[in-house]
Design a protein around this motif. Structure first.
Motif, PDB file in Angstrom:
ATOM      1  N   ILE A 431      63.657  74.809  53.798  1.00  0.00           N
ATOM      2  CA  ILE A 431      62.318  75.163  53.318  1.00  0.00           C
ATOM      3  C   ILE A 431      61.275  74.247  53.963  1.00  0.00           C
ATOM      4  CG2 ILE A 431      60.823  75.192  51.280  1.00  0.00           C
ATOM      5  CD1 ILE A 431      63.340  76.020  49.667  1.00  0.00           C
ATOM      6  N   ALA A 432      61.611  72.953  54.047  1.00  0.00           N
ATOM      7  CA  ALA A 432      60.687  72.005  54.673  1.00  0.00           C
ATOM      8  C   ALA A 432      60.448  72.351  56.138  1.00  0.00           C
ATOM      9  CB  ALA A 432      61.247  70.586  54.552  1.00  0.00           C
ATOM     10  N   LEU A 433      61.513  72.688  56.852  1.00  0.00           N
ATOM     11  CA  LEU A 433      61.368  73.041  58.262  1.00  0.00           C
ATOM     12  C   LEU A 433      60.592  74.343  58.425  1.00  0.00           C
ATOM     13  CD1 LEU A 433      64.883  72.072  59.700  1.00  0.00           C
ATOM     14  CD2 LEU A 433      62.770  70.725  59.673  1.00  0.00           C
ATOM     15  N   PHE A 434      60.769  75.277  57.488  1.00  0.00           N
ATOM     16  CA  PHE A 434      60.005  76.534  57.503  1.00  0.00           C
ATOM     17  C   PHE A 434      58.512  76.237  57.424  1.00  0.00           C
ATOM     18  CE2 PHE A 434      57.795  79.984  55.421  1.00  0.00           C
ATOM     19  CZ  PHE A 434      58.349  81.137  55.953  1.00  0.00           C
ATOM     20  N   LEU A 435      58.113  75.367  56.487  1.00  0.00           N
ATOM     21  CA  LEU A 435      56.699  75.027  56.322  1.00  0.00           C
ATOM     22  C   LEU A 435      56.155  74.325  57.561  1.00  0.00           C
ATOM     23  CD1 LEU A 435      56.774  73.712  52.633  1.00  0.00           C
ATOM     24  CD2 LEU A 435      55.903  75.921  53.431  1.00  0.00           C
ATOM     25  N   PHE A 436      56.932  73.385  58.069  1.00  0.00           N
ATOM     26  CA  PHE A 436      56.493  72.644  59.256  1.00  0.00           C
ATOM     27  C   PHE A 436      56.272  73.579  60.439  1.00  0.00           C
ATOM     28  CE2 PHE A 436      57.805  70.527  63.249  1.00  0.00           C
ATOM     29  CZ  PHE A 436      56.768  69.635  63.367  1.00  0.00           C
ATOM     30  N   ALA A 437      57.236  74.467  60.693  1.00  0.00           N
ATOM     31  CA  ALA A 437      57.149  75.363  61.846  1.00  0.00           C
ATOM     32  C   ALA A 437      56.014  76.371  61.694  1.00  0.00           C
ATOM     33  CB  ALA A 437      58.473  76.091  62.048  1.00  0.00           C
ATOM     34  N   ALA A 438      55.777  76.847  60.456  1.00  0.00           N
ATOM     35  CA  ALA A 438      54.665  77.777  60.236  1.00  0.00           C
ATOM     36  C   ALA A 438      53.348  77.116  60.622  1.00  0.00           C
ATOM     37  CB  ALA A 438      54.638  78.234  58.778  1.00  0.00           C
ATOM     38  N   GLY A 439      53.185  75.841  60.252  1.00  0.00           N
ATOM     39  CA  GLY A 439      51.978  75.117  60.621  1.00  0.00           C
ATOM     40  C   GLY A 439      51.846  74.892  62.111  1.00  0.00           C
ATOM     41  N   ILE A 440      52.958  74.562  62.759  1.00  0.00           N
ATOM     42  CA  ILE A 440      52.953  74.340  64.213  1.00  0.00           C
ATOM     43  C   ILE A 440      52.531  75.609  64.951  1.00  0.00           C
ATOM     44  CG2 ILE A 440      54.507  74.108  66.190  1.00  0.00           C
ATOM     45  CD1 ILE A 440      53.840  71.437  65.228  1.00  0.00           C
ATOM     46  N   GLN A 441      53.088  76.761  64.549  1.00  0.00           N
ATOM     47  CA  GLN A 441      52.763  78.023  65.214  1.00  0.00           C
ATOM     48  C   GLN A 441      51.290  78.379  65.043  1.00  0.00           C
ATOM     49  OE1 GLN A 441      54.277  79.994  67.247  1.00  0.00           O
ATOM     50  NE2 GLN A 441      52.907  81.751  67.211  1.00  0.00           N
ATOM     51  N   MET A 442      50.785  78.254  63.818  1.00  0.00           N
ATOM     52  CA  MET A 442      49.371  78.537  63.577  1.00  0.00           C
ATOM     53  C   MET A 442      48.487  77.583  64.379  1.00  0.00           C
ATOM     54  SD  MET A 442      49.469  79.135  59.439  1.00  0.00           S
ATOM     55  CE  MET A 442      47.701  79.106  59.260  1.00  0.00           C
ATOM     56  N   GLY A 443      48.827  76.292  64.360  1.00  0.00           N
ATOM     57  CA  GLY A 443      48.024  75.305  65.072  1.00  0.00           C
ATOM     58  C   GLY A 443      48.011  75.539  66.566  1.00  0.00           C
ATOM     59  N   ASN A 444      49.156  75.879  67.126  1.00  0.00           N
ATOM     60  CA  ASN A 444      49.255  76.109  68.564  1.00  0.00           C
ATOM     61  C   ASN A 444      48.400  77.302  68.976  1.00  0.00           C
ATOM     62  OD1 ASN A 444      50.137  75.640  71.161  1.00  0.00           O
ATOM     63  ND2 ASN A 444      52.305  75.710  70.649  1.00  0.00           N
ATOM     64  N   THR A 445      48.476  78.388  68.196  1.00  0.00           N
ATOM     65  CA  THR A 445      47.675  79.569  68.503  1.00  0.00           C
ATOM     66  C   THR A 445      46.184  79.259  68.394  1.00  0.00           C
ATOM     67  OG1 THR A 445      49.429  81.038  67.702  1.00  0.00           O
ATOM     68  CG2 THR A 445      47.218  81.959  67.838  1.00  0.00           C
ATOM     69  N   VAL A 446      45.794  78.515  67.355  1.00  0.00           N
ATOM     70  CA  VAL A 446      44.391  78.168  67.156  1.00  0.00           C
ATOM     71  C   VAL A 446      43.864  77.337  68.326  1.00  0.00           C
ATOM     72  CG1 VAL A 446      42.837  76.720  65.783  1.00  0.00           C
ATOM     73  CG2 VAL A 446      44.359  78.337  64.643  1.00  0.00           C
ATOM     74  N   ILE A 447      44.597  76.305  68.711  1.00  0.00           N
ATOM     75  CA  ILE A 447      44.102  75.393  69.750  1.00  0.00           C
ATOM     76  C   ILE A 447      44.012  76.089  71.099  1.00  0.00           C
ATOM     77  CG2 ILE A 447      44.599  73.273  71.027  1.00  0.00           C
ATOM     78  CD1 ILE A 447      43.520  72.871  68.166  1.00  0.00           C
ATOM     79  N   THR A 448      45.037  76.859  71.479  1.00  0.00           N
ATOM     80  CA  THR A 448      44.988  77.541  72.779  1.00  0.00           C
ATOM     81  C   THR A 448      43.866  78.577  72.810  1.00  0.00           C
ATOM     82  OG1 THR A 448      46.731  79.063  72.021  1.00  0.00           O
ATOM     83  CG2 THR A 448      47.410  77.193  73.370  1.00  0.00           C
ATOM     84  N   SER A 449      43.720  79.348  71.731  1.00  0.00           N
ATOM     85  CA  SER A 449      42.640  80.343  71.691  1.00  0.00           C
ATOM     86  C   SER A 449      41.279  79.658  71.718  1.00  0.00           C
ATOM     87  CB  SER A 449      42.771  81.210  70.438  1.00  0.00           C
ATOM     88  OG  SER A 449      43.987  81.907  70.423  1.00  0.00           O
ATOM     89  N   TYR A 450      41.160  78.541  71.025  1.00  0.00           N
ATOM     90  CA  TYR A 450      39.881  77.826  70.949  1.00  0.00           C
ATOM     91  C   TYR A 450      39.429  77.313  72.309  1.00  0.00           C
ATOM     92  CZ  TYR A 450      36.556  74.075  69.953  1.00  0.00           C
ATOM     93  OH  TYR A 450      35.454  73.255  69.960  1.00  0.00           O
ATOM     94  N   ILE A 451      40.318  76.629  73.024  1.00  0.00           N
ATOM     95  CA  ILE A 451      39.885  76.053  74.301  1.00  0.00           C
ATOM     96  C   ILE A 451      39.611  77.134  75.337  1.00  0.00           C
ATOM     97  CG2 ILE A 451      41.005  73.832  73.874  1.00  0.00           C
ATOM     98  CD1 ILE A 451      43.254  74.641  75.747  1.00  0.00           C
TER      99      ILE A 451
END
Length: 536
Positions: A431-451
């Protein structure tokens, strides 16, 4: 509290014939001769890139063709990280084979990341000269040969060399892959498509150990033989199903515009694009180029082969890109390497196959995030905010999803470290790894789209900058995580990482959110553009 976006802080530059420059993708006029052409819009929001009426324009290709190409790009980007982590379950066998320590076997994950970091600097300008297709093919051949070399390496030095070239060969999946996505899709589709592109890299990172654990039942050598097979299949797909997508857009907009001069702004969803006859313009482009093209793509001004290195250095001037990339890479993303490289130590009581299955929590979190909370949701938020902002899209609209993403990753890191130290049931760790990975995926998409939204005409350069530091962070992490855990234990090591993720990332992203437009206006625009927007 509602955030407002001041249009006055977004530079609007008068353009000469054939030139393109802007601080935002919404302020890019299209010119033909001495007259500004009518613009193609979607629901009143200006499209970028502007389409032509040319059937050879990648923007005008059918959806099935676009998505086949996107699938090939995603396969390459999947292998980009798959090669790095698929050997993790075989760490004990690799240690025994080469007589090395656990710290040294961790370095076998770091070395391909170094190749992934250097590769974008080498390939990016070449793909802007000779096209995307030939660079993908050459990189895949290098990855194929290197994977065979890793399978038969007689010593640790030879194995590490092969691992470096596995990373170097797959590295076009980053910058060149992103360039292909931008060649094929409009900006209002960018969040979803870049989200799928990011999903590929995150999935490769996590599927690698899952598959490697089961292939290890045969032996550790077959892990690299399977990687070679995956590169071989990709090579066949590239040769027969990947056309050239680098397109001389500025040149063709003056010859075959989708909306003729004197027309009013036109909504693409209401009228579509009326295609012309490709033979009207005698210029070899996209599908009309040679099958294996080793000549510069005609109809545009090309960078020098070393310009990607120069532009990488010049990118440090553009503060929002530097800040966004550094905070994501060094306060957030690199902790995923902490988890991946420490899972064999955290669950030493399990077989390599069971350890591979323990990556499922990370994988499911990544997929869940992309399907429900990432690219498509980002596009929806930006579209709604743009309509409320008089049809003006501002890059900082992308950042809203970064806040919950950082919180999810921080919670996941803290819970996972405690679950390992306290020997909780394995489902707690999942469950902990699920939460961590969900955040990583969202963050990666946000940062790449933003720049990319910040500097759409320099998308190749900003993604090169991002890719170099993303992979440098992945290269550095394995050198310090094992000693850190030995000194502090799992609880405090990963609790510290969670605290850093939230309390470093969120304030910095909030500052970008508030001051990003004015910082970009003060920095001015880069002195270069992608070649498809440059004319001879």
């Amino acid at each position: 509290m509602e955030t407002t976006y001041d249009e006055k802080k977004i530079e609007k530059l008068p353009l000469a014939d054939g030139d393109v420059a802007a601080a935002s993708s919404e302020q890019i006029p299209v010119h033909s001769g001495d007259h500004q052409m009518a613009e193609m819009t979607k629901d009143g929001v200006r499209l970028h890139p502007q389409p032509t009426s040319d059937p050879l324009d990648p923007l005008n290709w059918t959806l099935w063709r676009k998505h086949i190409i996107l699938g090939i790009v995603m396969w390459m980007y999947f292998l980009f990280t798959y090669v790095t982590t698929t050997t993790v379950p075989a760490f004990p066998e690799i240690q025994e084979l080469y007589g090395i320590s656990y710290a040294q076997v961790n370095w076998t994950v770091a070395i391909p990341a170094l190749g992934l970091a250097f590769g974008p600097l080498f390939w990016s300008s070449l793909s802007d000269i000779y096209g995307r297709r030939i660079i993908f093919i050459i990189g895949t051949i290098i990855g194929l040969v290197a994977s065979c070399g890793a399978a038969v390496a007689p010593n640790y030095g030879g194995y590490m060399a092969a691992r470096f070239f596995q990373g170097f060969g797959s590295s076009p999946g980053a910058t060149v892959g992103m360039a292909i996505v931008n060649d094929l899709f409009f900006d209002y589709e960018r969040g979803q498509k870049l989200g799928l592109w990011v999903l590929a890299i995150d999935s490769g990172l996590l599927v690698g150990p899952l598959i490697g654990g089961f292939i290890d039942l045969v032996n550790q050598f077959w892990i690299d033989w399977l990687t070679a097979i995956l590169f071989g299949v990709l090579l066949i797909l590239e040769i027969f199903l990947l056309p050239e997508t680098l397109y001389p857009r500025n040149h063709m907009l003056s010859r075959m515009p989708a909306v003729r001069a004197g027309s009013i702004a036109t909504d693409i969803e209401k009228v579509g694009v009326q295609k012309s006859n490709a033979g009207e313009v005698d210029l070899k482009r996209t599908k009309k180029l040679f099958f294996f093209n080793f000549k510069p793509v005609p109809g545009m001004r090309h960078p020098k082969a070393w310009d990607s290195f120069t532009r990488f250095a010049l990118s440090f001037k553009f503060i929002v890109v530097v800040v966004a990339v550094f905070i994501y890479c060094f306060a957030w993303y690199w902790w995923i390497l902490s988890i991946i490289t420490m899972i064999p130590s955290a669950y030493i009581q399990y077989s390599p196959q069971a350890q591979g299955l323990l990556f499922l929590g990370l994988l499911l979190g990544t997929w869940f995030s992309e399907i429900l909370c990432s690219g498509r949701l980002s596009d929806y938020i930006v579209f709604k905010l743009a309509k409320r902002n008089n049809g003006i899209r501002v890059a900082e609209m992308r950042l809203w999803l970064a806040y919950p993403a950082a919180l999810l990753s921080a919670i996941g890191l803290i819970i996972w470290g405690i679950s390992v130290d306290k020997a909780y049931h394995w489902i707690v760790g999942q469950i902990a790894l699920f939460l961590f990975a969900a955040g990583i995926q969202m963050g990666n998409t946000v940062i790449t789209s933003y720049i990319v939204d910040c500097y759409p005409l320099q998308s190749m350069s900003v993604i090169t900058f991002y890719s170099v530091f993303l992979n440098l962070s992945a290269f550095i992490n394995p050198f310090f995580i094992a000693p850190w855990e030995t000194a502090s234990g799992f609880t405090w090591t990963f609790a510290a990482q969670g605290i850093i993720t939230f309390f470093a990332s969120v304030p910095v992203i909030a500052l970008l959110h508030k001051y990003g437009p004015s910082i970009r206006a003060k920095n001015g625009d880069p002195s270069w553009v992608n070649p498809e927007y440059d004319t001879l």
